[in-house]
Design an enzyme around this catalytic site. Structure first.
Site, PDB file in Angstrom:
ATOM      1  N   TRP A 154       2.714   3.206  -4.279  1.00 46.27           N
ATOM      2  CA  TRP A 154       2.445   3.023  -5.696  1.00 46.27           C
ATOM      3  C   TRP A 154       1.010   3.334  -6.103  1.00 46.27           C
ATOM      4  O   TRP A 154       0.705   3.358  -7.295  1.00 46.27           O
ATOM      5  CB  TRP A 154       2.793   1.599  -6.133  1.00 46.27           C
ATOM      6  CG  TRP A 154       2.382   0.470  -5.232  1.00 46.27           C
ATOM      7  CD1 TRP A 154       3.187  -0.216  -4.370  1.00 46.27           C
ATOM      8  CD2 TRP A 154       1.092  -0.144  -5.128  1.00 46.27           C
ATOM      9  NE1 TRP A 154       2.472  -1.203  -3.729  1.00 46.27           N
ATOM     10  CE2 TRP A 154       1.184  -1.195  -4.177  1.00 46.27           C
ATOM     11  CE3 TRP A 154      -0.152   0.077  -5.741  1.00 46.27           C
ATOM     12  CZ2 TRP A 154       0.110  -2.004  -3.822  1.00 46.27           C
ATOM     13  CZ3 TRP A 154      -1.232  -0.715  -5.394  1.00 46.27           C
ATOM     14  CH2 TRP A 154      -1.093  -1.744  -4.450  1.00 46.27           C
ATOM     15  N   ASN A 155       0.107   3.601  -5.182  1.00 40.46           N
ATOM     16  CA  ASN A 155      -1.284   3.751  -5.614  1.00 40.46           C
ATOM     17  C   ASN A 155      -1.615   5.145  -6.147  1.00 40.46           C
ATOM     18  O   ASN A 155      -2.384   5.283  -7.080  1.00 40.46           O
ATOM     19  CB  ASN A 155      -2.259   3.335  -4.504  1.00 40.46           C
ATOM     20  CG  ASN A 155      -2.036   4.099  -3.222  1.00 40.46           C
ATOM     21  OD1 ASN A 155      -0.947   4.589  -2.938  1.00 40.46           O
ATOM     22  ND2 ASN A 155      -3.083   4.206  -2.425  1.00 40.46           N
ATOM     23  N   GLY A 231       2.483   4.219   3.185  1.00 41.88           N
ATOM     24  CA  GLY A 231       2.659   2.861   2.708  1.00 41.88           C
ATOM     25  C   GLY A 231       2.154   1.841   3.696  1.00 41.88           C
ATOM     26  O   GLY A 231       1.307   2.137   4.546  1.00 41.88           O
ATOM     27  N   GLY A 232       2.686   0.631   3.604  1.00 43.02           N
ATOM     28  CA  GLY A 232       2.224  -0.474   4.424  1.00 43.02           C
ATOM     29  C   GLY A 232       2.698  -0.397   5.861  1.00 43.02           C
ATOM     30  O   GLY A 232       3.709   0.244   6.179  1.00 43.02           O
ATOM     31  N   GLU A 253       1.666   7.560   7.335  1.00 46.91           N
ATOM     32  CA  GLU A 253       0.279   7.301   6.947  1.00 46.91           C
ATOM     33  C   GLU A 253       0.246   5.870   6.451  1.00 46.91           C
ATOM     34  O   GLU A 253       0.776   5.557   5.389  1.00 46.91           O
ATOM     35  CB  GLU A 253      -0.169   8.299   5.883  1.00 46.91           C
ATOM     36  CG  GLU A 253      -1.666   8.330   5.677  1.00 46.91           C
ATOM     37  CD  GLU A 253      -2.112   7.348   4.613  1.00 46.91           C
ATOM     38  OE1 GLU A 253      -2.573   6.243   4.992  1.00 46.91           O
ATOM     39  OE2 GLU A 253      -2.003   7.662   3.434  1.00 46.91           O
ATOM     40  N   LEU A 254      -0.377   4.991   7.243  1.00 44.80           N
ATOM     41  CA  LEU A 254      -0.280   3.561   7.003  1.00 44.80           C
ATOM     42  C   LEU A 254      -1.609   2.980   6.534  1.00 44.80           C
ATOM     43  O   LEU A 254      -2.351   3.628   5.814  1.00 44.80           O
ATOM     44  CB  LEU A 254       0.245   2.881   8.268  1.00 44.80           C
ATOM     45  CG  LEU A 254       1.546   3.482   8.839  1.00 44.80           C
ATOM     46  CD1 LEU A 254       1.956   2.781  10.113  1.00 44.80           C
ATOM     47  CD2 LEU A 254       2.657   3.467   7.808  1.00 44.80           C
ATOM     48  N   GLU A 388      -6.057  -5.599   6.361  1.00 45.34           N
ATOM     49  CA  GLU A 388      -6.201  -4.820   5.141  1.00 45.34           C
ATOM     50  C   GLU A 388      -5.936  -5.695   3.922  1.00 45.34           C
ATOM     51  O   GLU A 388      -4.902  -6.349   3.830  1.00 45.34           O
ATOM     52  CB  GLU A 388      -5.228  -3.634   5.151  1.00 45.34           C
ATOM     53  CG  GLU A 388      -5.388  -2.712   3.961  1.00 45.34           C
ATOM     54  CD  GLU A 388      -4.457  -1.515   4.023  1.00 45.34           C
ATOM     55  OE1 GLU A 388      -4.912  -0.394   3.749  1.00 45.34           O
ATOM     56  OE2 GLU A 388      -3.275  -1.704   4.359  1.00 45.34           O
TER      57      GLU A 388
END
Length: 496
Positions: A154-155, A231-232, A253-254, A388
Site C-alpha cells: 500500500w505504500n 510487503g511484510g 522484497e520484504l 521494523e
C-alpha cells in the site's frame, strides 16, 4: 455511496464486479473516513482472472508478438503514463496519504521503468555453447514462465507494480495483479491506460480483496508460474512456503531496518537532510526507511541538534497540499502498530527527544497522523533497534570506530539498504563492501533507477527487481541439442 465511488476488478480487458457482488470500503488517510467501495474478490474471481491470463499467454494475439512488438506496447504505455501524471498522482494520494509533491515526482519518473524494459525486451539473448561432442550443436534460449502473480503493497502501489509488471511483460508473461486492500483504487485509472496502450485481452488482470483470501488463493493457483511480492515479512514467509510447495519461483522484497551511518568527517548539513529524508519522508512508510541513525560519538550531540532543528519545522497536514511535508499514516492498523512501538521504546528506557505520540495538531484534522519522533539512548537489544516500525520513528545510537559502525549496522536480521555519510573515499568503499545490505547509498539516500538492481540481504527478501538481470527472473532457460551425425550411436549407452 454513489455508483461512481465503486471500483471494479479488471479481467479480460473489462472492468467487472466480483462473482459474489460484494464490496469493501477503502479509506482516505487524511480524513480517516471511507471514500469508495472496491469489488471484493473470492476464489471464483481469482480463478477467472488466472484463467484469463493463461488463455492470453497461449493466444496468438500475445504469444505471436515479437519481442520488439512487446517492447513497443510498453513504450506506448510509458507515454500514456507520462500524459496522465496528475490523475494518477492524485489517485495515489487519496488512497495512501503520501504527499502530492512526492507522488507527482514518483509517477512522472515511473515511465522510465516501462521504457527501460520496453527497450530490453528484444535484447534477451541465448548463447551458442561450445560442445565437446563432434557434429553436435548446443544452444540456449530464454522463454517466458507463464502467468505471474504480482502482489503489491500500500505504500507505493503503482511504482512497485511497475517494478514487476514491466519486466514480466517484456519477457512475454501475462500477469494477475493483486493490490493491497488498503490501496486498490489507483489501479483503475492505470488499467485504463494499459487497455488504451493496446495490450491484448487477458495479458494484465486485477483482482481486489484481502491477502488471506485473494492473495493466498492466487499463490496456490495451479496455473500461476511465478510470484512477485513486495510487503511484510510475515506475508512474505507464507508466500515463500506456498510457492516452495508448488516448486515455483518467488521474488520477495520484504522489510528493512536500515542504518544511516554518519561519520565525523561528513558534510553534516547534507547528512542531516539525508537522515531526515530517510525517515520522515513518506511518513517513514518505506521499506528502505533509514530508521536507525548511527552517528560518530564525537559529533553526536551537535548532529542531533541539527536534526531536531530541521524536524521541528516539519509541516503536517493535507497531503494534497504542496506545503505539507509529513502526511498521515496509510492505515489505522499501522497507526496502532507505530504507537505501540513508541510506547515500548519508552518502557525499555529509550529517551524521546522529539514527538512521541499521535499528532493532535488542528491541521491534521481527523486523519491518522503520528508526530515525527526521535529517540536517543537506544541500545541494539531494544525492540526499536531490531524491528521494523514502518513509520516516522528514528532510533539513534552512537559509535566510535568504523568497525563498531559496521557491527551495529549489521546487527539486525534485515539487510535491505544502508546510508553512509563521509568525505573519506577509502572509508566509503570499505563501508560499501562490509555493510550487509542490497543497496548502499554514499552521501545520498533513498534513490533508485530502473537500470539498478534492488533487493535485500538476509530476511529482507529474495531476488532482485530492476536492472538488466531482473528480466531473467521472469524467464526460464532451455538448452537445445542438435545432432548432425549421419548415424546414431548405440541406443543403450548415454552420449557423454
Amino acid at each position: 455511496m454513489s455508483a461512481s465511488s465503486r471500483f471494479r476488478m479488471f479481467i479480460d480487458n473489462e472492468f467487472v464486479e466480483s462473482a459474489s457482488g460484494e464490496w469493501f470500503t477503502t479509506d482516505n488517510p487524511f480524513t480517516g473516513r471511507p471514500f469508495a467501495e472496491v469489488a471484493s474478490a473470492n476464489e471464483e474471481d481469482v480463478d477467472r482472472a488466472v484463467r484469463s491470463a493463461h488463455r492470453a499467454f497461449n493466444a496468438p494475439e500475445w504469444k505471436g508478438l515479437t519481442a520488439s512488438q512487446r517492447g513497443e506496447l510498453l513504450l506506448r504505455l510509458a507515454d500514456l503514463i507520462a500524459a496522465h501524471v496528475e490523475e494518477l498522482a492524485v489517485a495515489e494520494v487519496r488512497d495512501n496519504g503520501k504527499l502530492i509533491s512526492e507522488m507527482r515526482a514518483q509517477i512522472a519518473y515511473m515511465p522510465q521503468w516501462y521504457r527501460y524494459y520496453g527497450g530490453l525486451a528484444n535484447k534477451v539473448e541465448g548463447a551458442h555453447l561450445p560442445s565437446d561432442k563432434k557434429n553436435t550443436i548446443n544452444f540456449t534460449r530464454y522463454e517466458p514462465l507463464g502467468v505471474v502473480a504480482a502482489i503489491v503493497p500500500w505504500n507505493s502501489p503503482l511504482l512497485l507494480l511497475a517494478w514487476k509488471l514491466a519486466p514480466a511483460l517484456a519477457a512475454g508473461n501475462t500477469v494477475v495483479v493483486k493490490p493491497s486492500e488498503f490501496t486498490s483504487t489507483s489501479i483503475t485509472p492505470f488499467m485504463e491506460l494499459v487497455k488504451d496502450a493496446g495490450f491484448p485481452a487477458g495479458v494484465v488482470n486485477v483482482v481486489t480483496g484481502t491477502g488471506p483470501t485473494v492473495g493466498a488463493e492466487l499463490v496456490r493457483h495451479p496455473l500461476v508460474r511465478k510470484v512477485a511480492f513486495t510487503g511484510g515479512e510475515t506475508a512474505g514467509v507464507a508466500i515463500a512456503e506456498a510457492a516452495g510447495r508448488r516448486l515455483i519461483p518467488a521474488t520477495l522484497e520484504l522489510g528493512g531496518k536500515s542504518a544511516n551511518v554518519v561519520f565525523a568527517d561528513a558534510n553534516l548539513d547534507n547528512a542531516a537532510k539525508g537522515v531526515i529524508g530517510g525517515i520522515f519522508a513518506a511518513t517513514g512508510q518505506t521499506c528502505v526507511a533509514g530508521s536507525r541513525l548511527l552517528v560518530q560519538r564525537e559529533i553526536a550531540d551537535e548532529f542531533i541538534e541539527r536534526l531536531l532543528a530541521i524536524a521541528r519545522t516539519a509541516r503536517m497536514g493535507d497531503p494534497l497540499s504542496t506545503d505539507t511535508q509529513v502526511g498521515p499514516v496509510t492505515t489505522p492498523v499501522q497507526l496502532g502498530k507505530i504507537l505501540r512501538h513508541i510506547e515500548d521504546a519508552k518502557a525499555e528506557g529509550a529517551r524521546c527527544v522529539l514527538g512521541g505520540g499521535r499528532a493532535e495538531r488542528p491541521e491534521c484534522g481527523t486523519g491518522w497522523f503520528v508526530e515525527p519522533t526521535i529517540f536517543t539512548d537506544v541500545t541494539p537489544q531494544m525492540r526499536l533497534a531490531r524491528e521494523e516500525v514502518f513509520g516516522p520513528v528514528l532510533a539513534i545510537m552512537p559509535f566510535d570506530t568504523d568497525e563498531e559502525a559496521v557491527s551495529l549496522a549489521n546487527s539486525t536480521d534485515y539487510g535491505l539498504a544502508a546510508g553512509v555519510w563521509t568525505s573519506d573515499l577509502k572509508r566509503a568503499h570499505r563501508m560499501a563492501e562490509q555493510l550487509q545490505a542490497g543497496s548502499v547509498w554514499i552521501n545520498t539516500y533513498r534513490t533508485s533507477a530502473p537500470m539498478s538492481p534492488f533487493g535485500g540481504y538476509k530476511r529482507s527478501g529474495l531476488g532482485r527487481e530492476g536492472g538488466a538481470d531482473a528480466i531473467k527472473q521472469y524467464l526460464q532457460v532451455k538448452s537445445v541439442w542438435i545432432d548432425l551425425n549421419d548415424e546414431y550411436p548405440s541406443p543403450f549407452v548415454m552420449r557423454l
